[in-house]
Design a protein around this motif. Sequence first.
Motif, PDB file in Angstrom:
ATOM      1  N   LYS A 149       0.831  -1.195   0.000  1.00  0.00           N
ATOM      2  CA  LYS A 149       0.000   0.000   0.000  1.00  0.00           C
ATOM      3  C   LYS A 149       0.874   1.257   0.000  1.00  0.00           C
ATOM      4  CE  LYS A 149      -3.770  -2.270   2.499  1.00  0.00           C
ATOM      5  NZ  LYS A 149      -4.590  -2.275   3.738  1.00  0.00           N
ATOM      6  N   PRO A 150       0.281   2.410  -0.374  1.00  0.00           N
ATOM      7  CA  PRO A 150       1.046   3.672  -0.418  1.00  0.00           C
ATOM      8  C   PRO A 150       1.819   3.917   0.876  1.00  0.00           C
ATOM      9  CG  PRO A 150      -1.119   3.985  -1.359  1.00  0.00           C
ATOM     10  CD  PRO A 150      -1.110   2.596  -0.786  1.00  0.00           C
ATOM     11  N   HIS A 151       3.029   4.417   0.752  1.00  0.00           N
ATOM     12  CA  HIS A 151       3.866   4.668   1.921  1.00  0.00           C
ATOM     13  C   HIS A 151       4.643   5.965   1.750  1.00  0.00           C
ATOM     14  CE1 HIS A 151       6.504   2.494  -0.941  1.00  0.00           C
ATOM     15  NE2 HIS A 151       7.339   3.448  -0.594  1.00  0.00           N
ATOM     16  N   LYS A 152       5.108   6.479   2.884  1.00  0.00           N
ATOM     17  CA  LYS A 152       5.972   7.658   2.895  1.00  0.00           C
ATOM     18  C   LYS A 152       7.033   7.440   3.968  1.00  0.00           C
ATOM     19  CE  LYS A 152       2.395  10.936   1.354  1.00  0.00           C
ATOM     20  NZ  LYS A 152       1.668  12.194   1.673  1.00  0.00           N
ATOM     21  N   LEU A 153       8.270   7.214   3.542  1.00  0.00           N
ATOM     22  CA  LEU A 153       9.351   6.973   4.486  1.00  0.00           C
ATOM     23  C   LEU A 153       9.962   8.284   4.967  1.00  0.00           C
ATOM     24  CD1 LEU A 153      11.252   3.955   2.856  1.00  0.00           C
ATOM     25  CD2 LEU A 153       9.286   3.929   4.396  1.00  0.00           C
ATOM     26  N   SER A 154      10.539   8.246   6.142  1.00  0.00           N
ATOM     27  CA  SER A 154      11.217   9.424   6.688  1.00  0.00           C
ATOM     28  C   SER A 154      12.545   9.631   5.957  1.00  0.00           C
ATOM     29  CB  SER A 154      11.477   9.237   8.180  1.00  0.00           C
ATOM     30  OG  SER A 154      12.402   8.172   8.387  1.00  0.00           O
ATOM     31  N   ASN A 155      13.079  10.829   6.059  1.00  0.00           N
ATOM     32  CA  ASN A 155      14.374  11.131   5.414  1.00  0.00           C
ATOM     33  C   ASN A 155      15.476  10.221   5.938  1.00  0.00           C
ATOM     34  OD1 ASN A 155      13.200  13.174   3.913  1.00  0.00           O
ATOM     35  ND2 ASN A 155      13.721  14.772   5.388  1.00  0.00           N
ATOM     36  N   LYS A 156      15.420   9.899   7.215  1.00  0.00           N
ATOM     37  CA  LYS A 156      16.423   9.033   7.837  1.00  0.00           C
ATOM     38  C   LYS A 156      16.393   7.642   7.223  1.00  0.00           C
ATOM     39  CE  LYS A 156      17.859   7.048  12.276  1.00  0.00           C
ATOM     40  NZ  LYS A 156      17.562   6.958  13.732  1.00  0.00           N
ATOM     41  N   LYS A 157      15.189   7.071   7.060  1.00  0.00           N
ATOM     42  CA  LYS A 157      15.063   5.728   6.499  1.00  0.00           C
ATOM     43  C   LYS A 157      15.443   5.711   5.016  1.00  0.00           C
ATOM     44  CE  LYS A 157      11.778   3.704   9.738  1.00  0.00           C
ATOM     45  NZ  LYS A 157      10.475   3.037   9.922  1.00  0.00           N
ATOM     46  N   ILE A 158      15.160   6.800   4.343  1.00  0.00           N
ATOM     47  CA  ILE A 158      15.550   6.901   2.934  1.00  0.00           C
ATOM     48  C   ILE A 158      17.072   6.868   2.810  1.00  0.00           C
ATOM     49  CG2 ILE A 158      15.635   8.439   0.927  1.00  0.00           C
ATOM     50  CD1 ILE A 158      12.806   9.365   1.685  1.00  0.00           C
ATOM     51  N   LEU A 159      17.741   7.623   3.662  1.00  0.00           N
ATOM     52  CA  LEU A 159      19.202   7.677   3.649  1.00  0.00           C
ATOM     53  C   LEU A 159      19.798   6.308   3.982  1.00  0.00           C
ATOM     54  CD1 LEU A 159      21.675   9.482   3.295  1.00  0.00           C
ATOM     55  CD2 LEU A 159      21.579   9.986   5.752  1.00  0.00           C
ATOM     56  N   ILE A 160      19.221   5.639   4.969  1.00  0.00           N
ATOM     57  CA  ILE A 160      19.691   4.310   5.368  1.00  0.00           C
ATOM     58  C   ILE A 160      19.548   3.318   4.211  1.00  0.00           C
ATOM     59  CG2 ILE A 160      19.178   2.321   6.861  1.00  0.00           C
ATOM     60  CD1 ILE A 160      18.414   4.334   9.057  1.00  0.00           C
ATOM     61  N   GLY A 161      18.507   3.473   3.428  1.00  0.00           N
ATOM     62  CA  GLY A 161      18.286   2.584   2.300  1.00  0.00           C
ATOM     63  C   GLY A 161      19.187   2.871   1.118  1.00  0.00           C
ATOM     64  N   LEU A 162      19.523   4.146   0.910  1.00  0.00           N
ATOM     65  CA  LEU A 162      20.323   4.543  -0.246  1.00  0.00           C
ATOM     66  C   LEU A 162      21.813   4.224  -0.088  1.00  0.00           C
ATOM     67  CD1 LEU A 162      18.773   8.014  -1.195  1.00  0.00           C
ATOM     68  CD2 LEU A 162      18.466   5.838  -2.380  1.00  0.00           C
ATOM     69  N   ILE A 163      22.316   4.300   1.143  1.00  0.00           N
ATOM     70  CA  ILE A 163      23.747   4.089   1.377  1.00  0.00           C
ATOM     71  C   ILE A 163      24.223   2.710   0.904  1.00  0.00           C
ATOM     72  CG2 ILE A 163      25.515   3.811   3.170  1.00  0.00           C
ATOM     73  CD1 ILE A 163      24.195   6.128   4.673  1.00  0.00           C
ATOM     74  N   PRO A 164      23.535   1.605   1.265  1.00  0.00           N
ATOM     75  CA  PRO A 164      23.985   0.290   0.770  1.00  0.00           C
ATOM     76  C   PRO A 164      23.966   0.205  -0.753  1.00  0.00           C
ATOM     77  CG  PRO A 164      22.435   0.031   2.578  1.00  0.00           C
ATOM     78  CD  PRO A 164      22.394   1.477   2.197  1.00  0.00           C
ATOM     79  N   LEU A 165      22.991   0.844  -1.394  1.00  0.00           N
ATOM     80  CA  LEU A 165      22.914   0.826  -2.853  1.00  0.00           C
ATOM     81  C   LEU A 165      24.114   1.548  -3.462  1.00  0.00           C
ATOM     82  CD1 LEU A 165      19.106   1.525  -3.432  1.00  0.00           C
ATOM     83  CD2 LEU A 165      20.331  -0.602  -3.900  1.00  0.00           C
ATOM     84  N   ALA A 166      24.513   2.648  -2.827  1.00  0.00           N
ATOM     85  CA  ALA A 166      25.680   3.390  -3.300  1.00  0.00           C
ATOM     86  C   ALA A 166      26.946   2.550  -3.147  1.00  0.00           C
ATOM     87  CB  ALA A 166      25.810   4.697  -2.519  1.00  0.00           C
ATOM     88  N   VAL A 167      27.034   1.817  -2.044  1.00  0.00           N
ATOM     89  CA  VAL A 167      28.187   0.945  -1.804  1.00  0.00           C
ATOM     90  C   VAL A 167      28.249  -0.166  -2.856  1.00  0.00           C
ATOM     91  CG1 VAL A 167      29.210  -0.729  -0.217  1.00  0.00           C
ATOM     92  CG2 VAL A 167      28.269   1.412   0.673  1.00  0.00           C
ATOM     93  N   VAL A 168      27.101  -0.757  -3.153  1.00  0.00           N
ATOM     94  CA  VAL A 168      27.035  -1.811  -4.172  1.00  0.00           C
ATOM     95  C   VAL A 168      27.490  -1.271  -5.523  1.00  0.00           C
ATOM     96  CG1 VAL A 168      25.464  -3.260  -5.517  1.00  0.00           C
ATOM     97  CG2 VAL A 168      25.222  -3.150  -3.034  1.00  0.00           C
ATOM     98  N   LEU A 169      27.052  -0.068  -5.857  1.00  0.00           N
ATOM     99  CA  LEU A 169      27.450   0.546  -7.131  1.00  0.00           C
ATOM    100  C   LEU A 169      28.959   0.750  -7.199  1.00  0.00           C
ATOM    101  CD1 LEU A 169      26.836   1.861  -9.823  1.00  0.00           C
ATOM    102  CD2 LEU A 169      26.348   4.004  -8.618  1.00  0.00           C
ATOM    103  N   LEU A 170      29.546   1.212  -6.110  1.00  0.00           N
ATOM    104  CA  LEU A 170      30.999   1.426  -6.067  1.00  0.00           C
ATOM    105  C   LEU A 170      31.758   0.104  -6.226  1.00  0.00           C
ATOM    106  CD1 LEU A 170      31.258   4.060  -3.177  1.00  0.00           C
ATOM    107  CD2 LEU A 170      31.616   4.451  -5.627  1.00  0.00           C
ATOM    108  N   ILE A 171      31.244  -0.950  -5.594  1.00  0.00           N
ATOM    109  CA  ILE A 171      31.877  -2.271  -5.696  1.00  0.00           C
ATOM    110  C   ILE A 171      31.819  -2.778  -7.139  1.00  0.00           C
ATOM    111  CG2 ILE A 171      31.671  -4.710  -5.041  1.00  0.00           C
ATOM    112  CD1 ILE A 171      30.711  -3.742  -2.281  1.00  0.00           C
TER     113      ILE A 171
END
Length: 255
Positions: free
Chosen positions: A203-225
């Motif tokens: 269902k529709p959701h709205k995450l906090s800025n903190k949770k968004i940042l926590i989710g994006l960091i691992p993706l950035a790490v994967v991209l760098l690897i």
Amino acid sequence: MEYQILMLFKALRIIKIFDYITLLGDTKVLLFIICTVYWKNSIVGIELIKTTLMAGNVSQIAKLVFCIPRPFTIYKNINPSKFALKTATGYSFPSGHSQGSMSVFGFLANKYNRNILYAIPFLVAISRLVLGVHTPTDVIIGLIIGLIFIRLNKGNLFVIALISLLLSIFKYTKGTEFMLIKDDLMIGILTLLFIIITPYIQKPHKLSNKKILIGLIPLAVVLLIIKYFNLPTYIFYILFLITMFVYPKKAVSKK
């Protein structure tokens, strides 16, 4: 005429900022922006994803239909920037960077009435001319394609993705180099995956800025690897797509 224009823009290459402006049209950068929008507001995010995929597939279909080579293979003395040359692997017309940046930033400008954001795709288009990887026609049509789907926001995504996928396969069987059809093939596959996943999205959701940042960091790490070990980019795209839709469910359940 286009050659003269490209030579004029080439003089601006001493301004190194264009090397970074062009990144605002890079698929991987745009994915992070799309993901942020989706996690912030899933309803708006889904609308943005559909608009971007629609325009992206049409752009890639046009590339394979017209098969126009890059300007640096046609004109002398263009000498493209080595920085931009890494992403200038497919056909030239239309400009994917111009189309992609207009699809994303133009959508956000239109959605939130922030017209200043329209400046970004135009700057990206200029950067492609400065770096010598596109002609004026390429970037203008790329911008128009993005703008059309922002305004229309209509079309059968499945049909367009299927055409994109089948056309790339057909071209490959006829001897077209894989490097020239890989982007078309990838966006077709990702679009079909998105269509398959969409009915199962929570269902529709709205995450906090903190949770968004926590989710994006691992993706950035994967991209760098992936970039460090020179692994296939499609690995990142598939992982990104899965994470984008799975993570909000986990994040919301931890409330």
